[in-house]
Design an enzyme around this catalytic site. Structure first.
Site, PDB file in Angstrom:
ATOM      1  N   GLU A 169       0.844  -1.188   0.000  1.00 48.38           N
ATOM      2  CA  GLU A 169       0.000   0.000   0.000  1.00 48.38           C
ATOM      3  C   GLU A 169       0.883   1.243   0.000  1.00 48.38           C
ATOM      4  O   GLU A 169       2.109   1.150  -0.112  1.00 48.38           O
ATOM      5  CB  GLU A 169      -0.943  -0.018   1.209  1.00 48.38           C
ATOM      6  CG  GLU A 169      -1.851  -1.249   1.253  1.00 48.38           C
ATOM      7  CD  GLU A 169      -2.785  -1.271   2.461  1.00 48.38           C
ATOM      8  OE1 GLU A 169      -2.974  -0.205   3.082  1.00 48.38           O
ATOM      9  OE2 GLU A 169      -3.320  -2.347   2.772  1.00 48.38           O
ATOM     10  N   GLY A 170       0.263   2.392   0.132  1.00 50.10           N
ATOM     11  CA  GLY A 170       1.011   3.639   0.250  1.00 50.10           C
ATOM     12  C   GLY A 170       1.925   3.901  -0.928  1.00 50.10           C
ATOM     13  O   GLY A 170       1.499   3.968  -2.077  1.00 50.10           O
TER      14      GLY A 170
END
Length: 371
Positions: free
Chosen positions: A157-158
């Site tokens: 993610e991110g």
């Protein structure tokens, strides 16, 4: 390569006793196949939060794939990941390593799959170099071998994945973090063989949003659609892609309309894109459809677990539409029904326990009824 006589005898002993023997190059092998439609959930194994700690042995039989959350990197670019089980001072009642491994074996004996999930919201993994790639393969293998796990869940993610400027062909990516991740996952699949379970849990931003924006084209965010080359390269090895249909903004579907999380319509439109395939923005290319048995979607178990909670009735409306092609409301399936839909994922088993197992009690029987 031929196995030694000792290895053959050990394998036979494992089958006869119903046990499991783990070692380098051996991922977990369940004694029974997964059901047609699986219930998939994340178990908070390395941290505590408001949902409380749940021992692996106490996870109900309703769950078919259990993702141990999370193994995280020692630093974003090291490639080395570690799985640190939750300490007793943080997780009251946490079991010993021996009991934890025994619970894994018991789940596998029931035909369940237990995976290590890499990343999560706090675990940024950027394989910027081949050295980081090799460290990733080595450290992930060590975790799988130590616990005798069935495989790996990729929950990057991110800022873990983004596309360099000019990288516009998802068939042949050039961005190092993408190329090295593909190579690492291919190495792990090769190491463990056909029984290796590989799942992915990207956010919609990294998959379906690629229909409208891809990478930094048009001055956009370089992360949009960044999972697409990874999914494409691993499509033959991929067990299930269960996109997170939560913590998402509105996303344009194949009907060229925006769909908003939290209702059946969102799950139908987002999942249909994986069944039908979709054009990738500014590339002149089409991301091809996945097999039915590779397609799932994810929802929060409760309103506390994440934005985009969908009431059980709406989740089941979406599942019915996707599996049978009925009750789809105003949306027309471009890819047609998905009778072999892989299943339903949730964040998380702990949050479902917190709510008195409302998620599993609603959806396990319903998934069985779709078969």
């Amino acid at each position: 390569m031929r196995r030694s006589r000792l290895c053959v005898l050990m394998a036979v002993l494992a089958m006869v006793t119903g046990g499991f023997l783990a070692g380098p190059g051996t991922a977990g092998a369940a004694s029974a196949a997964l059901p047609k439609h699986s219930l998939i959930g994340y178990l908070h194994a390395s941290f505590a939060n408001g949902s409380g700690y749940v021992k692996l042995a106490d996870v109900p039989d309703a769950w078919d794939i259990i993702d141990l959350a999370f193994a995280e990197p020692t630093s974003p670019t090291s490639g080395e990941v570690q799985f640190n089980r939750c300490p007793a001072e943080e997780c009251a009642g946490v079991e010993s390593d021996a009991d934890f491994i025994a619970a894994i074996r018991a789940k596998q004996a029931q035909g369940k799959k237990v995976l290590i999930s890499i990343g999560g919201a706090n675990g940024q993994v950027q394989l910027t170099t081949t050295a980081a790639r090799d460290a990733f393969v080595s450290s992930v293998s060590a975790i799988i071998d130590k616990y005798g796990l069935d495989g790996l869940d990729v929950d990057f993610e991110g800022h873990s994945l983004s596309l360099d400027s000019g990288d516009t062909d998802f068939h042949k990516p050039t961005t190092p973090v993408v190329v090295n991740l593909i190579s690492a996952l291919q190495s792990l699949k090769s190491r463990y063989g056909d029984k290796f379970v590989l799942t992915m849990a990207p956010e919609t931003f990294f998959v379906q949003v690629g229909h409208q924006f891809y990478g930094g084209s048009g001055g956009g965010d370089a992360r949009t659609g960044a999972y697409l080359p990874v999914i494409y390269a691993l499509r033959d090895a991929l067990t299930v892609l269960h996109v997170q249909d939560y913590n998402s903004g509105p996303v344009m579907g194949l009907d060229e309309q925006y769909h908003t999380m939290g209702g059946a319509d969102f799950h139908i439109a987002m999942t249909d894109m994986l069944k039908a395939g979709f054009t990738v923005a500014d590339t002149g290319q089409t991301f091809p459809a996945l097999r039915d048995d590779q397609i799932g979607f994810g929802v929060p178990a409760t309103g506390e677990a994440g934005n985009g909670y969908t009431p059980p009735a709406d989740v089941q409306t979406a599942l019915t539409c996707l599996a049978k092609g009925t009750g789809c409301g105003s949306y027309t399936l471009r890819g047609g029904p998905i009778p072999g839909l892989a299943g339903l994922m949730t964040w998380s088993i702990n949050w479902d326990h917190f709510s008195g197992w409302a998620f599993q009690d609603a959806h396990r029987p319903f998934l069985d009824s779709l078969s």
